[in-house]
Design a protein around this motif. Structure first.
Motif, short mmCIF file in Angstrom:
data_model
loop_
_atom_site.label_atom_id
_atom_site.label_comp_id
_atom_site.label_asym_id
_atom_site.label_seq_id
_atom_site.Cartn_x
_atom_site.Cartn_y
_atom_site.Cartn_z
N PRO A 1 -6.92 -98.73 -26.15
CA PRO A 1 -7.59 -98.07 -25.03
C PRO A 1 -8.71 -98.94 -24.45
N LYS A 2 -8.95 -98.79 -23.18
CA LYS A 2 -10.06 -99.49 -22.55
C LYS A 2 -11.37 -98.99 -23.14
N GLY A 3 -12.34 -99.86 -23.20
CA GLY A 3 -13.65 -99.48 -23.71
C GLY A 3 -13.85 -99.78 -25.17
N LEU A 4 -12.83 -100.33 -25.85
CA LEU A 4 -12.97 -100.64 -27.27
C LEU A 4 -13.01 -102.14 -27.53
N CYS A 5 -13.22 -102.92 -26.50
CA CYS A 5 -13.29 -104.37 -26.70
C CYS A 5 -14.58 -104.75 -27.40
N ALA A 6 -14.44 -105.55 -28.45
CA ALA A 6 -15.61 -105.94 -29.24
C ALA A 6 -16.51 -106.91 -28.51
N CYS A 7 -15.96 -107.73 -27.63
CA CYS A 7 -16.73 -108.73 -26.90
C CYS A 7 -16.41 -108.63 -25.41
N PRO A 8 -17.42 -108.65 -24.55
CA PRO A 8 -17.19 -108.48 -23.10
C PRO A 8 -16.28 -109.55 -22.51
N THR A 9 -16.29 -110.74 -23.09
CA THR A 9 -15.51 -111.84 -22.50
C THR A 9 -14.24 -112.12 -23.30
N SER A 10 -13.81 -111.18 -24.10
CA SER A 10 -12.62 -111.40 -24.93
C SER A 10 -11.39 -111.68 -24.09
N SER A 11 -10.60 -112.68 -24.51
CA SER A 11 -9.35 -112.98 -23.83
C SER A 11 -8.20 -112.18 -24.43
N ASN A 12 -8.48 -111.38 -25.44
CA ASN A 12 -7.44 -110.60 -26.09
C ASN A 12 -7.47 -109.14 -25.66
N CYS A 13 -8.54 -108.43 -26.02
CA CYS A 13 -8.59 -107.00 -25.77
C CYS A 13 -8.58 -106.67 -24.27
N ASP A 14 -9.42 -107.35 -23.49
CA ASP A 14 -9.49 -107.06 -22.05
C ASP A 14 -8.23 -107.50 -21.31
N ALA A 15 -7.65 -108.61 -21.75
CA ALA A 15 -6.52 -109.18 -21.01
C ALA A 15 -5.17 -108.70 -21.49
N ALA A 16 -5.12 -108.01 -22.61
CA ALA A 16 -3.83 -107.64 -23.20
C ALA A 16 -3.03 -106.72 -22.27
N GLN A 17 -1.75 -107.03 -22.14
CA GLN A 17 -0.80 -106.20 -21.41
C GLN A 17 0.37 -105.89 -22.34
N SER A 18 1.17 -104.91 -22.00
CA SER A 18 2.26 -104.52 -22.88
C SER A 18 3.24 -105.66 -23.14
N ASN A 19 3.32 -106.61 -22.19
CA ASN A 19 4.23 -107.74 -22.36
C ASN A 19 3.52 -109.01 -22.86
N SER A 20 2.28 -108.86 -23.31
CA SER A 20 1.54 -110.01 -23.84
C SER A 20 2.18 -110.50 -25.13
N PRO A 21 1.95 -111.76 -25.51
CA PRO A 21 2.45 -112.24 -26.80
C PRO A 21 2.01 -111.34 -27.94
N LYS A 22 2.86 -111.23 -28.95
CA LYS A 22 2.56 -110.34 -30.07
C LYS A 22 1.23 -110.67 -30.73
N ALA A 23 0.92 -111.95 -30.84
CA ALA A 23 -0.34 -112.34 -31.48
C ALA A 23 -1.54 -111.83 -30.67
N VAL A 24 -1.43 -111.84 -29.35
CA VAL A 24 -2.51 -111.34 -28.50
C VAL A 24 -2.71 -109.85 -28.72
#
Length: 402
Positions: free
Chosen positions: A185-208
């Motif tokens: 869910p949005k709002g649970l990103c640990a870091c404001p500039t994270s390239s993982n939590c904020d940028a993740a999409q359903s088709n993102s790489p599994k590691a992301v």
């Protein structure tokens, strides 16, 4: 003294920023902050699957003693009620578990956590198929929950902290970052500039996706830590190594969760609070050791034969308390005989893996930390490593699993 054990699911050392072992770990500021004020263990071992580690943590005993060698389900054996687990051992303590149990086997029912000794249980009985729509059990009563499972685990843990009289033992067993991999869910990103939590999409790489889930869990761990009294002992640990889908170089996907290579059994372990020193500990430790540790702090002597108290390390001692550490998996669950039994033992440098009906494997972890060169084929009476190999064989024999 109150104590809390926070367990992550499928989280190896490569997935926690403060370990600095992964090439691009997720952002984990709250777990890192726990390490900054406590003790980070570099060589902690578990088993390579969920249930065997949870059994070891709660009993202080290896799986070949409890009968838990593979994942528990409703068609195989779960943790026997005859096993003496932490909430029973910590006399006079209130106790609660939130999150994933994964120890109730065939015929043991949905109140297995309570029957085993916990005062309160709120979470899933095992793995879930959807973090946003899953079957939740509260003290044996099941219903469908649509609260994000990672958030629910933290919510229930916080409520337990507020409700339990002191002293208490809290066990928060998060589902993340175990599959199914998804966008948190949005709002649970640990870091404001994270390239993982904020940028993740359903088709993102599994590691992301796994990293995004880890960052969301870190945020919820931070919220939980804010509700815990400052003098509480806090333990954070992974139950096994990172899953194959989330493993990235230099870690080897074929040496990840489900294997007895380091990627499957070497996990983060951080202890903070209650007078614990700050720093790193290189000693060999096992998930079984949490049992004797909590007993030591509660002034209750442990009789668990595979558990060694970590309190001396927490007070600053550098003297090793183990010469070796052990891990295993076997099928089927139960007292044996087993169809398969794979076990591993290591000392401060060398490691032996012994499996049913296949040649041994032998590694020099100092020179080959990712276990790419099996030295066993070159061993012989004239080899300088012959004695090291046989000393590890002797450890298995001493345990009765040689």
């Amino acid at each position: 003294m109150c104590s809390s054990d926070l367990l992550a699911d499928d989280l190896g050392v490569d997935m926690v920023s403060c370990y600095a072992e992964g090439s691009a770990p997720p952002c984990t500021p709250n777990i890192d902050g726990l390490a900054a004020r406590g003790l980070l263990f570099r060589n902690a071992w578990t088993n390579p699957w969920c249930s065997p580690t949870r059994s070891q943590l709660l009993t202080g005993r290896y799986g070949f003693r409890t009968g838990i060698g593979q994942a528990v389900n409703n068609k195989n054996q779960g943790l026997p009620l005859s096993e003496f687990i932490l909430p029973e051992f910590l006399t006079g303590y209130a106790s609660s578990i939130s999150g994933k149990w994964h120890l109730a086997g065939q015929g043991q029912g949905k109140n297995h956590p309570g029957k085993s000794g916990f005062g309160y249980h709120a979470g899933s009985m095992g793995n879930i198929n959807d973090y946003f729509n899953w079957q939740k059990v509260i003290n044996g009563n099941e219903f469908t929950s649509t609260v994000y499972a990672t958030t629910d685990c933290a919510d229930e843990a916080i409520q337990a902290v507020l409700a339990m009289p002191e002293p208490w033992f809290l066990y928060a067993a998060f589902h993340a970052p175990h599959t199914p991999l998804h966008v948190p869910p949005k709002g649970l990103c640990a870091c404001p500039t994270s390239s993982n939590c904020d940028a993740a999409q359903s088709n993102s790489p599994k590691a992301v996706l796994a990293k995004a889930m880890t960052e969301a869990m870190d945020t919820e761990i931070g919220r939980l830590l804010q509700s815990i009294p400052a003098d509480t002992l806090v333990i954070f640990m992974g139950d096994n190594g990172t899953g194959t889908l989330a493993t990235e170089p230099p870690f080897d996907k074929t040496h990840a969760k489900g294997t007895l290579y380091e990627g499957g059994v070497n996990v983060p372990l951080i202890i903070a609070g209650a007078g614990t020193v700050q720093g790193e500990c290189l000693a060999l430790v096992s998930s079984t050791d949490l049992f004797a540790t909590l007993g030591d702090l509660a002034l209750v002597p442990s009789l668990a034969e595979d558990s060694v108290s970590l309190v001396p390390y927490m007070l600053g001692s550098k003297k090793p308390r183990r010469s070796s550490v052990y891990a295993e998996y076997f099928t089927p669950n139960g007292p044996g005989p087993w169809t398969t039994h794979t076990r591993a033992v290591r000392n401060d440098r060398y490691k032996l893996i012994r499996s049913t009906a296949v040649p041994d494997e032998f590694y020099d972890l100092q020179n080959d930390p990712f276990e790419q060169v099996d030295l066993y084929p070159s061993l012989g009476p004239g080899s300088p490593l012959w004695a090291q190999y046989h000393s590890l064989v002797a450890e298995l024999v001493k345990l009765g699993v040689g």
